[in-house]
Design a protein around this motif. Structure first.
Motif, PDB file in Angstrom:
ATOM      1  N   GLN A   1       0.826  -1.206   0.000  1.00 45.57           N
ATOM      2  CA  GLN A   1       0.000   0.000   0.000  1.00 45.57           C
ATOM      3  C   GLN A   1       0.863   1.260   0.000  1.00 45.57           C
ATOM      4  O   GLN A   1       0.550   2.237  -0.680  1.00 45.57           O
ATOM      5  CB  GLN A   1      -0.936  -0.004   1.206  1.00 45.57           C
ATOM      6  CG  GLN A   1      -2.031  -1.036   1.105  1.00 45.57           C
ATOM      7  CD  GLN A   1      -2.830  -1.191   2.390  1.00 45.57           C
ATOM      8  OE1 GLN A   1      -2.411  -0.767   3.454  1.00 45.57           O
ATOM      9  NE2 GLN A   1      -4.000  -1.821   2.268  1.00 45.57           N
ATOM     10  N   GLU A   2       1.957   1.212   0.740  1.00 47.83           N
ATOM     11  CA  GLU A   2       2.867   2.353   0.776  1.00 47.83           C
ATOM     12  C   GLU A   2       3.498   2.587  -0.593  1.00 47.83           C
ATOM     13  O   GLU A   2       3.601   3.721  -1.059  1.00 47.83           O
ATOM     14  CB  GLU A   2       3.951   2.098   1.833  1.00 47.83           C
ATOM     15  CG  GLU A   2       4.614   3.349   2.334  1.00 47.83           C
ATOM     16  CD  GLU A   2       5.541   3.076   3.515  1.00 47.83           C
ATOM     17  OE1 GLU A   2       6.490   3.860   3.671  1.00 47.83           O
ATOM     18  OE2 GLU A   2       5.334   2.103   4.256  1.00 47.83           O
ATOM     19  N   ILE A   3       3.911   1.511  -1.248  1.00 44.41           N
ATOM     20  CA  ILE A   3       4.480   1.615  -2.592  1.00 44.41           C
ATOM     21  C   ILE A   3       3.442   2.177  -3.556  1.00 44.41           C
ATOM     22  O   ILE A   3       3.735   3.075  -4.358  1.00 44.41           O
ATOM     23  CB  ILE A   3       5.009   0.249  -3.075  1.00 44.41           C
ATOM     24  CG1 ILE A   3       6.262  -0.127  -2.293  1.00 44.41           C
ATOM     25  CG2 ILE A   3       5.307   0.278  -4.580  1.00 44.41           C
ATOM     26  CD1 ILE A   3       6.725  -1.559  -2.510  1.00 44.41           C
ATOM     27  N   ALA A   4       2.214   1.689  -3.473  1.00 39.15           N
ATOM     28  CA  ALA A   4       1.139   2.181  -4.341  1.00 39.15           C
ATOM     29  C   ALA A   4       0.908   3.674  -4.121  1.00 39.15           C
ATOM     30  O   ALA A   4       0.684   4.425  -5.085  1.00 39.15           O
ATOM     31  CB  ALA A   4      -0.139   1.391  -4.087  1.00 39.15           C
ATOM     32  N   GLN A   5       0.997   4.117  -2.873  1.00 42.01           N
ATOM     33  CA  GLN A   5       0.815   5.537  -2.581  1.00 42.01           C
ATOM     34  C   GLN A   5       1.924   6.362  -3.238  1.00 42.01           C
ATOM     35  O   GLN A   5       1.658   7.386  -3.854  1.00 42.01           O
ATOM     36  CB  GLN A   5       0.795   5.782  -1.073  1.00 42.01           C
ATOM     37  CG  GLN A   5       0.619   7.249  -0.713  1.00 42.01           C
ATOM     38  CD  GLN A   5       0.662   7.495   0.787  1.00 42.01           C
ATOM     39  OE1 GLN A   5       0.585   6.569   1.575  1.00 42.01           O
ATOM     40  NE2 GLN A   5       0.776   8.749   1.173  1.00 42.01           N
ATOM     41  N   PHE A   6       3.172   5.901  -3.104  1.00 46.29           N
ATOM     42  CA  PHE A   6       4.282   6.620  -3.730  1.00 46.29           C
ATOM     43  C   PHE A   6       4.117   6.673  -5.247  1.00 46.29           C
ATOM     44  O   PHE A   6       4.357   7.706  -5.873  1.00 46.29           O
ATOM     45  CB  PHE A   6       5.630   5.976  -3.375  1.00 46.29           C
ATOM     46  CG  PHE A   6       6.107   6.290  -1.986  1.00 46.29           C
ATOM     47  CD1 PHE A   6       6.190   7.592  -1.529  1.00 46.29           C
ATOM     48  CD2 PHE A   6       6.486   5.273  -1.122  1.00 46.29           C
ATOM     49  CE1 PHE A   6       6.637   7.882  -0.243  1.00 46.29           C
ATOM     50  CE2 PHE A   6       6.925   5.541   0.155  1.00 46.29           C
ATOM     51  CZ  PHE A   6       7.001   6.853   0.603  1.00 46.29           C
ATOM     52  N   LEU A   7       3.696   5.568  -5.835  1.00 43.70           N
ATOM     53  CA  LEU A   7       3.491   5.531  -7.278  1.00 43.70           C
ATOM     54  C   LEU A   7       2.386   6.495  -7.687  1.00 43.70           C
ATOM     55  O   LEU A   7       2.500   7.187  -8.709  1.00 43.70           O
ATOM     56  CB  LEU A   7       3.170   4.111  -7.740  1.00 43.70           C
ATOM     57  CG  LEU A   7       4.312   3.090  -7.605  1.00 43.70           C
ATOM     58  CD1 LEU A   7       3.828   1.698  -7.983  1.00 43.70           C
ATOM     59  CD2 LEU A   7       5.507   3.493  -8.446  1.00 43.70           C
ATOM     60  N   SER A   8       1.320   6.586  -6.893  1.00 45.34           N
ATOM     61  CA  SER A   8       0.224   7.503  -7.207  1.00 45.34           C
ATOM     62  C   SER A   8       0.648   8.957  -7.067  1.00 45.34           C
ATOM     63  O   SER A   8       0.042   9.843  -7.664  1.00 45.34           O
ATOM     64  CB  SER A   8      -0.991   7.214  -6.325  1.00 45.34           C
ATOM     65  OG  SER A   8      -0.754   7.634  -5.000  1.00 45.34           O
ATOM     66  N   GLU A   9       1.685   9.205  -6.277  1.00 46.36           N
ATOM     67  CA  GLU A   9       2.203  10.570  -6.103  1.00 46.36           C
ATOM     68  C   GLU A   9       3.211  10.929  -7.192  1.00 46.36           C
ATOM     69  O   GLU A   9       3.783  12.010  -7.170  1.00 46.36           O
ATOM     70  CB  GLU A   9       2.840  10.712  -4.722  1.00 46.36           C
ATOM     71  CG  GLU A   9       1.832  10.637  -3.591  1.00 46.36           C
ATOM     72  CD  GLU A   9       2.477  10.607  -2.216  1.00 46.36           C
ATOM     73  OE1 GLU A   9       3.720  10.688  -2.117  1.00 46.36           O
ATOM     74  OE2 GLU A   9       1.730  10.492  -1.233  1.00 46.36           O
ATOM     75  N   GLY A  10       3.443  10.005  -8.116  1.00 44.24           N
ATOM     76  CA  GLY A  10       4.306  10.310  -9.254  1.00 44.24           C
ATOM     77  C   GLY A  10       5.721   9.770  -9.166  1.00 44.24           C
ATOM     78  O   GLY A  10       6.527  10.005 -10.061  1.00 44.24           O
ATOM     79  N   TYR A  11       6.048   9.071  -8.106  1.00 40.60           N
ATOM     80  CA  TYR A  11       7.370   8.471  -8.002  1.00 40.60           C
ATOM     81  C   TYR A  11       7.422   7.213  -8.865  1.00 40.60           C
ATOM     82  O   TYR A  11       6.432   6.522  -9.024  1.00 40.60           O
ATOM     83  CB  TYR A  11       7.697   8.083  -6.553  1.00 40.60           C
ATOM     84  CG  TYR A  11       7.838   9.262  -5.626  1.00 40.60           C
ATOM     85  CD1 TYR A  11       9.020   9.988  -5.562  1.00 40.60           C
ATOM     86  CD2 TYR A  11       6.783   9.653  -4.806  1.00 40.60           C
ATOM     87  CE1 TYR A  11       9.146  11.073  -4.708  1.00 40.60           C
ATOM     88  CE2 TYR A  11       6.895  10.730  -3.946  1.00 40.60           C
ATOM     89  CZ  TYR A  11       8.080  11.438  -3.899  1.00 40.60           C
ATOM     90  OH  TYR A  11       8.198  12.506  -3.061  1.00 40.60           O
ATOM     91  N   SER A  12       8.601   6.916  -9.388  1.00 40.32           N
ATOM     92  CA  SER A  12       8.768   5.681 -10.151  1.00 40.32           C
ATOM     93  C   SER A  12       9.463   4.642  -9.277  1.00 40.32           C
ATOM     94  O   SER A  12      10.128   4.983  -8.294  1.00 40.32           O
ATOM     95  CB  SER A  12       9.603   5.943 -11.407  1.00 40.32           C
ATOM     96  OG  SER A  12      10.944   6.235 -11.050  1.00 40.32           O
ATOM     97  N   LEU A  13       9.305   3.378  -9.640  1.00 41.76           N
ATOM     98  CA  LEU A  13       9.979   2.314  -8.888  1.00 41.76           C
ATOM     99  C   LEU A  13      11.488   2.502  -8.914  1.00 41.76           C
ATOM    100  O   LEU A  13      12.169   2.278  -7.916  1.00 41.76           O
ATOM    101  CB  LEU A  13       9.608   0.941  -9.443  1.00 41.76           C
ATOM    102  CG  LEU A  13       8.213   0.447  -9.097  1.00 41.76           C
ATOM    103  CD1 LEU A  13       7.944  -0.899  -9.762  1.00 41.76           C
ATOM    104  CD2 LEU A  13       8.024   0.333  -7.603  1.00 41.76           C
ATOM    105  N   GLU A  14      12.011   2.943 -10.065  1.00 45.41           N
ATOM    106  CA  GLU A  14      13.459   3.164 -10.173  1.00 45.41           C
ATOM    107  C   GLU A  14      13.917   4.248  -9.207  1.00 45.41           C
ATOM    108  O   GLU A  14      14.957   4.131  -8.572  1.00 45.41           O
ATOM    109  CB  GLU A  14      13.849   3.543 -11.611  1.00 45.41           C
ATOM    110  CG  GLU A  14      13.640   2.447 -12.617  1.00 45.41           C
ATOM    111  CD  GLU A  14      12.183   2.322 -13.083  1.00 45.41           C
ATOM    112  OE1 GLU A  14      11.387   3.283 -12.917  1.00 45.41           O
ATOM    113  OE2 GLU A  14      11.837   1.250 -13.581  1.00 45.41           O
TER     114      GLU A  14
END
Length: 92
Positions: free
Chosen positions: A32-45
């Motif tokens: 869920q934390e990763i999904a939140q970061f991704l929704s804020e525009g951060y990339s996995l890289e």
């Protein structure tokens, strides 16, 4: 050997099931934390780069703490007493 004899320190099956459930909850929370970061525009890289940099920072900080500890032993003082000499905060 039976499965029960392989359990560490005589841990019960219920305790192991509880631990598994806790780990599943932690996994879900991290997802869920990763999904939140991704929704804020951060990339996995980008996230992986930040994690890598944090690991490098912690390694360097650990090395610095070891050096301060050795220096404190040589001087016969505490590590805390060396902090002002090197302009370090106790929270560093």
């Amino acid at each position: 050997p039976s499965p029960r004899s392989c359990q560490p320190n005589g841990a019960s099956e219920e305790a192991l099931q509880y631990e598994i459930e806790e780990l599943k909850q932690k996994d879900l929370a991290l997802d869920q934390e990763i999904a939140q970061f991704l929704s804020e525009g951060y990339s996995l890289e980008e996230l992986e780069k930040h994690i890598s940099l944090l690991h490098e920072y912690n390694d360097i900080k650990d090395a610095g703490q070891m050096l301060l500890g050795k220096l404190a032993v040589i001087r016969g003082v505490t590590t805390k007493q060396l902090y002002p000499e090197y302009d370090l905060e106790l929270s560093d």
